[in-house]
Design a protein around this motif. Structure first.
Motif: not given
Lengths: 490, 137
Positions: B24, B41, B45, B53, B97, B101, B104-105, B108, B111-113, B115
């Motif tokens: 990014r 981060f 999480v 999980l 898949e 996934r 993707e997990f 994202s 990226v959230f962390g 941003y």
């Protein structure tokens, strides 16, 4: 009365109260404050921490770690996976939602009354309870013009002749607001929780109820309380217990306590899909308030609205379009997130032996997925009518739409594996009513066949509220606790 | 979980975070602070995930970290940044898949962390007591 059985002033291992309320979200906080104001000794347990509104910016990384259950990583499993969020702090979901406020429609209530045989649940029955809750938690419209990304949705709806409204929020706006600090959100930690404590209630944050059992003439709640880095076991007893831990945690707690009849079998939710719209002009600027418009043209099939569109959220929503990474960084002021949410889908909540967290299974059936696909197409239509230059569905593999003609490229339905659905509103896991074949609790929230044990949260609602549910949860909680008090059950 | 595996897990998360940041913000994290913050981060999480999980994700991260061993003889966290980026891309485009996934997990979330670090204060308003006059335009 609080007893100190070990003679240690620092250790509250056994607590005896008149009423125990498990959970401090909208249902629990309203219930607890009314019981405390009625002169009862009430203990309210909350698993999360007691944090001020300002402890973290809204929808920030810090807020997710502080106030969301499991840091927001909750998955409903099934052929279609569904990500859902729950609050886990004093005030529960009211601390993390946007506080958009509705009174539930008379038609939805009538369906519940008919299908679940719920007594005294007309719009006029609920009216005084809505009004009383709105006295404590202020509900206000924006004091000035709507944010541009919200006004865009309204203009698109207007161009198409669709019904669209500005939704009030549980918010006390600052007077003479032009810009800058907007005021105070009317979450539970700002409204009913302080009221509860002022009335002499005892709030125990950082305390997780793990089991409910029947004692001699009272209910016993076993709980774990955070003591620094350790957990300490507590035993609380009371003649009356209200379980208000939310539509997932309430059935989890009841089921692991052996209370399983119609508990956790009928979870419902509002599945939501998102899309990012890119406009010609800047519509997403930091000094604006939160968006408030919703399109109600297609209710109760689906409704549409605007989401918080901060840059972190935009980056997340655009993660399925990695080729647009630079565009997000460059053009984020021209971009905003919108959603469509329907009422389809069902689920189950189960406790897993040996594990702390509940397992949630969800099913989105073909008609539910078709409805969401229709909703997404309509959302794209209104965004183009609002002047969008492009629409980016937040679904992996979905095409970028660059004109209204591109809407025809969208699949007629959404494949179960592809659906990137989320849910913020969960309910109906322990429905109320006199139909004992379907309902966990009676018309006023008392668990069927068990005196003194009540449910007081969104679990009780018989189905999707179609609108944002917090107002309904508060009003139903007030109705039920007032009924219990007037019947002398507390 | 053994100390060795835990160390591999932490190194894999750190490397994953640095790679997401580099994707990014190419060349934008010279001090490495953004990568460290995003890694922290991701670890936070993981620590808060549902308890059924977190072991699954723990194992997936270890598998992800070991996946370049056969082809490149190194763990993911030992690869150069360029190789890490191409490894991430391989998983992103995989026909399996669970690999897609996984990226993707963590992609994202990372990226959230990131941003949130870069732009999280964009919209922060000081909270005012109700009724107090807000700042004028």
């Amino acid at each position: 009365m609080i007893s100190f059985p070990r003679g240690n002033g620092l250790s509250l291992d056994k607590i005896v109260a008149d009423v125990i309320v498990i959970g401090s979200g909208p249902g629990g906080a309203v219930t607890a404050s009314i019981c405390a104001e009625a002169g009862k000794f009430v203990v309210m347990l909350e698993e999360g921490e007691h944090l001020p509104l300002e402890s973290a910016p809204h929808f920030s990384r810090e807020e997710i770690l502080q106030k969301y259950r499991n840091a927001g990583v909750n998955i409903g499993f099934g052929s279609t996976k569904l990500a859902y969020v729950e609050g886990c702090c004093v005030g529960g979901g009211s601390e993390i939602n946007r506080g958009l406020y509705h009174r539930i429609s008379a038609e939805v209530l009538e369906n519940w009354r008919r299908d679940y045989r719920v007594d005294a649940l007309t719009a006029s029955d609920l009216e005084p309870h809505f009004a009383a809750c709105e006295e404590v938690a202020k509900v206000q419209y924006l004091p000035g013009p709507a944010p541009q990304l919200s006004a865009k949705l309204a203009s698109g709806a207007s161009n198409l002749g669709w019904a669209c409204l500005e939704v009030p929020r549980l918010y006390a706006y600052a007077t003479d607001l032009v810009t800058g600090s907007p005021g105070r959100k009317q979450s539970m930690s700002e409204t009913f929780v302080p009221r509860f404590m002022k009335a002499g209630g005892t709030l125990m944050a950082g305390t997780r109820a793990t089991r409910i059992s029947r004692g001699s003439g009272s209910w016993i709640v076993t709980a774990l309380s955070k003591d620094g880095k350790n957990w300490r076991q507590l035993e609380l007893s009371a003649k009356t217990v209200f379980v208000a831990a939310g539509a997932i945690q309430t059935p989890w707690l009841l089921r692991r306590s052996g209370i399983k009849t119609n508990v956790g079998n009928s979870l419902r939710f509002h599945p939501m899909l998102k899309a990012v719209a890119m406009f010609r002009d800047e519509i997403n600027t930091p000094d604006e308030l939160e968006p408030v418009h919703q399109i109600k043209e297609f209710d109760p099939r689906f409704s549409m609205g605007c989401s918080m569109s901060k840059r972190p959220a935009l980056a997340l929503a655009m993660a399925v379009h990695p080729e647009m990474t630079e565009a997000v960084d460059r053009d984020w002021r021209r971009m905003a997130i919108y959603y469509v949410q329907s009422t389809g889908g069902t689920g189950q909540v189960r406790s897993l032996p040996g594990f702390r967290d509940p397992l949630v299974r969800v099913s989105l059936h073909p008609p539910d997925l078709k409805e969401l696909a229709d909703g997404l197409a309509r959302l794209a239509e209104v965004l183009f009518a609002a002047g969008a230059e492009a629409v980016y569905p937040s679904i992996p593999g979905y095409p970028v739409l660059r004109s209204p003609a591109d809407i025809a490229k969208l699949p007629e339905t959404i494949s179960p594996k592809q659906a990137n659905a989320t849910a913020l509103h969960l309910f109906s896991s322990c429905p109320m009513g006199e139909d004992e074949q379907k309902c966990a609790a009676d018309s006023f929230g008392r668990v069927h066949g068990l005196d003194g044990l009540y449910i007081a949260d969104a679990s009780l609602l018989c189905g999707p509220t179609v609108v944002n549910p917090q107002g309904t949860v508060m009003a139903v909680a007030r109705r039920n606790v007032m009924h219990a008090i007037s019947a002398g059950a507390i | 979980m053994s100390k060795v595996m835990l160390r591999h897990f932490e190194r894999a998360i750190s490397a994953l975070a640095e790679t997401v940041v580099a994707e990014r913000q190419p060349g934008g994290d010279t001090s490495g602070m953004l990568g460290k913050s995003v890694a922290q981060f991701l670890m936070s999480v993981h620590a808060r995930m549902p308890d059924y999980l977190s072991p699954l994700f723990y194992v997936l991260v270890l598998i992800f970290n070991a996946s370049p061993l056969l082809r490149k003889g190194k763990f993911f966290h030992q690869l150069s940044l360029g190789d890490r980026l191409s490894e991430l891309d391989t998983w992103r485009r995989s026909r399996i898949e669970v690999r897609r996934r996984f990226v993707e997990f963590y992609g994202s979330l990372g990226v959230f962390g990131l941003y949130s670090d870069l732009y999280g204060t964009d919209y922060t308003h000081d909270q005012l007591p109700t009724g107090k006059r807000a700042q004028s335009r």
